[in-house]
Design a protein around this motif. Structure first.
Motif, mmCIF file in Angstrom:
data_model
loop_
_atom_site.group_PDB
_atom_site.id
_atom_site.type_symbol
_atom_site.label_atom_id
_atom_site.label_comp_id
_atom_site.label_asym_id
_atom_site.label_seq_id
_atom_site.Cartn_x
_atom_site.Cartn_y
_atom_site.Cartn_z
ATOM 1 N N ILE A 71 12.738 45.356 17.032
ATOM 2 C CA ILE A 71 11.669 45.223 16.040
ATOM 3 C C ILE A 71 10.309 45.090 16.725
ATOM 4 C CG2 ILE A 71 10.767 43.755 14.177
ATOM 5 C CD1 ILE A 71 13.224 45.398 13.415
ATOM 6 N N THR A 72 10.259 44.462 17.908
ATOM 7 C CA THR A 72 8.981 44.269 18.592
ATOM 8 C C THR A 72 8.319 45.589 18.982
ATOM 9 O OG1 THR A 72 9.622 42.085 19.403
ATOM 10 C CG2 THR A 72 7.818 43.180 20.545
ATOM 11 N N VAL A 75 7.430 47.696 15.685
ATOM 12 C CA VAL A 75 6.278 47.205 14.929
ATOM 13 C C VAL A 75 4.994 47.331 15.745
ATOM 14 C CG1 VAL A 75 5.223 45.154 13.886
ATOM 15 C CG2 VAL A 75 7.629 45.669 13.460
ATOM 16 N N ARG A 90 10.536 48.262 7.928
ATOM 17 C CA ARG A 90 11.228 48.082 9.213
ATOM 18 C C ARG A 90 11.704 46.643 9.385
ATOM 19 N NH1 ARG A 90 9.202 52.780 9.020
ATOM 20 N NH2 ARG A 90 9.251 54.200 10.816
ATOM 21 N N VAL A 91 10.877 45.683 8.975
ATOM 22 C CA VAL A 91 11.261 44.275 9.127
ATOM 23 C C VAL A 91 12.440 43.926 8.220
ATOM 24 C CG1 VAL A 91 10.476 41.888 8.877
ATOM 25 C CG2 VAL A 91 8.925 43.612 9.818
ATOM 26 N N VAL A 149 14.433 38.094 13.981
ATOM 27 C CA VAL A 149 13.731 39.267 13.447
ATOM 28 C C VAL A 149 12.300 38.900 13.058
ATOM 29 C CG1 VAL A 149 13.672 40.957 11.571
ATOM 30 C CG2 VAL A 149 15.845 40.377 12.660
ATOM 31 N N LEU A 150 12.144 37.798 12.328
ATOM 32 C CA LEU A 150 10.812 37.399 11.868
ATOM 33 C C LEU A 150 9.900 37.049 13.038
ATOM 34 C CD1 LEU A 150 11.760 35.249 8.749
ATOM 35 C CD2 LEU A 150 10.861 37.588 8.802
ATOM 36 N N CYS A 152 10.075 38.377 16.062
ATOM 37 C CA CYS A 152 9.702 39.649 16.700
ATOM 38 C C CYS A 152 8.577 40.332 15.918
ATOM 39 C CB CYS A 152 10.913 40.571 16.791
ATOM 40 S SG CYS A 152 12.142 40.054 18.007
ATOM 41 N N TYR A 153 8.657 40.265 14.582
ATOM 42 C CA TYR A 153 7.618 40.859 13.733
ATOM 43 C C TYR A 153 6.279 40.151 13.935
ATOM 44 C CZ TYR A 153 4.843 40.592 9.436
ATOM 45 O OH TYR A 153 3.804 40.513 8.538
ATOM 46 N N ILE A 226 5.726 41.179 3.311
ATOM 47 C CA ILE A 226 7.045 41.597 3.782
ATOM 48 C C ILE A 226 8.110 41.491 2.694
ATOM 49 C CG2 ILE A 226 8.905 41.019 5.391
ATOM 50 C CD1 ILE A 226 6.585 42.433 6.698
#
Length: 452
Positions: A71-72, A75, A90-91, A149-150, A152-153, A226
């Motif tokens: 994800i990093t 994004v 994507r997130v 995930v959050l 990385c976003y 999001i």
């Protein structure tokens, strides 16, 4: 993040991204640090049990979370290319993937945990602590993967200070529940090492709830909206996540799992040796937070520049990050050499464990330089989305060179348990050399593209 034009501007922006990541990694590591140190102050058996449990869980977690780390770069490149409208989808797809992975690992764990532990040549009390610790951790797997995930976003947008403050807020929560559940304070039962697992799970739930609240309610993250609309499962997006994330996850798994494999192989030795090895590895992992943080910062900033097709800037950031890691590694090695007995004293008061831990820490000195080169380069390559070759390099370096060499030295020379550490050093060095060659190739290729 913004475009920079001079090395001074780049160093300033890199530092603003790096420092919060480093503090965040220290905060996350503090949970494992408290688990090990506080369990060790109950007994060597609790320390060994937590060590076995952690060394079974950590490679699995970091390998799977490596998939989510895709994800990093996804994004950050969208952000650099000014395609912010594509980010929420994507997130959300990343969160769907995280739920699938969490449920899968919980089901598999229920099936294989007992056979794996029963197959190991460890004392029954150690086996009991290890199983209880892992079962307790299982209650926090779902929130942990969602949080990954959050995070990385949030980091990919350059808001690393937000994740830093979230993590700092969770440290006292983890310490409090560790204290209550490990030692049986405030009316709670004294669970020893098993209590550390429950405390960590509680902390994972807390950090995830806080992160979701901030993403939904607080600016500037709320602007991305999001969770404002429903995005159905899109296998095309899952494919993108896995194509980038699976090699990242495998690379991290091969590196981390070799340390866990060594700990498991060392179950042939007595509890004192296992406890000493784990204490030394734990502190070496603490020092690893520096090159790891630099690696994560480089993925963000290099991905941003690559998304904007500013390949020269990406190369300049790479140099800044690698040189920063090398300077810190030299300082850490000197510190570890001078204060190794004091470091060992953090983990135990028992004389045998104290002396053996300080001896293992001598070998940890040599981890520093290899980590200072390999980890930042991995971060740079992820920023380029160049991930396939690196996991092959990791496999060869750690499992074809490092582990077999360590096994031979441990079992057929007078080095014994220290032989595994020499193998680890050789594997890390091989990884650093091969990754350096790969980075030079990738940057030369992008330089030709920019010049054409």
């Amino acid at each position: 993040m913004e475009q920079t034009y001079t090395y001074r501007q780049k160093i300033s922006q890199f530092s603003r991204i790096l420092f919060p990541i480093f503090v965040t990694q220290l905060g996350l590591f503090a949970m494992n640090f408290f688990d090990v140190v506080m369990s060790g102050n109950v007994s060597p058996t609790d320390l060994a049990g937590v060590a076995i449990g952690a060394n079974l869980w950590v490679p699995i977690f970091v390998g799977l979370s490596g998939i989510l780390m895709s994800i990093t770069p996804i994004v950050s490149q969208l952000f650099g290319a000014k395609k912010e409208e594509s980010i929420p989808d994507r997130v959300l797809q990343g969160i769907y993937v995280s739920l699938m992975l969490a449920i899968t690992i919980m089901l598999l764990g229920a099936l294989v945990l007992d056979p794996v532990l029963n197959h190991m040549n460890i004392e029954e009390d150690v086996r009991y602590i290890a199983k209880g610790y892992l079962v307790a951790l299982a209650y926090g797997i779902i929130p942990l993967f969602i949080y990954t995930v959050l995070r990385c976003y949030i980091d990919a947008l350059g808001h690393t200070r937000i994740t830093m403050f979230i993590t700092l807020a969770t440290i006292p929560i983890n310490f409090f529940f560790n204290y209550m559940l490990i030692f049986g304070k405030g009316g709670f039962p004294a669970l020893g090492g098993i209590g550390a697992g429950y405390a960590t799970s509680i902390t994972y739930w807390f950090i995830t709830v806080v992160t979701i609240f901030i993403v939904v309610k607080k600016e500037p993250l709320a602007q991305s909206a999001i969770f404002s609309r429903f995005y159905p499962i899109a296998l095309k997006r899952w494919k993108e996540i896995f194509l980038i994330g699976l090699p990242i996850g495998l690379s991290i798994f091969f590196e981390v799992s070799i340390f866990s494999a060594v700990t498991l192989l060392m179950s042939q030795y007595d509890t004192i040796t296992i406890a000493s090895h784990q204490a030394a590895i734990n502190f070496a992992s603490f020092l690893y937070m520096i090159p790891l943080s630099i690696s994560m910062a480089l993925t963000i900033i290099v991905g941003y520049e690559v998304g904007a097709k500013r390949y020269l800037d990406a190369a300049q950031y790479s140099k800044i990050g690698i040189m920063t890691a090398i300077l810190f590694s030299v300082g850490c090695a000197i510190f570890l050499f001078v204060f190794r007995m004091e470091v060992a004293g953090l983990y135990t008061k028992e004389k045998e464990v104290l002396i053996l831990t300080s001896q293992f820490l001598i070998y940890a000195l040599f981890f520093q330089l290899s980590d200072a080169i390999a980890s930042p380069i991995q971060g740079v390559l992820r920023g380029y989305k160049d991930v396939n070759v690196t996991f092959v390099m990791a496999l060869v370096s750690y499992w074809v060179i490092g582990l077999p060499l360590g096994y031979v030295l441990a079992n057929y020379t007078s080095l014994h348990a220290f032989g595994y550490w020499v193998g680890l050093i050789a594997g890390l060095a091989a990884g650093a050399i091969s990754l350096s060659i790969r980075l030079v190739h990738i940057q030369r290729k992008h330089k030709r593209v920019e010049q054409s």
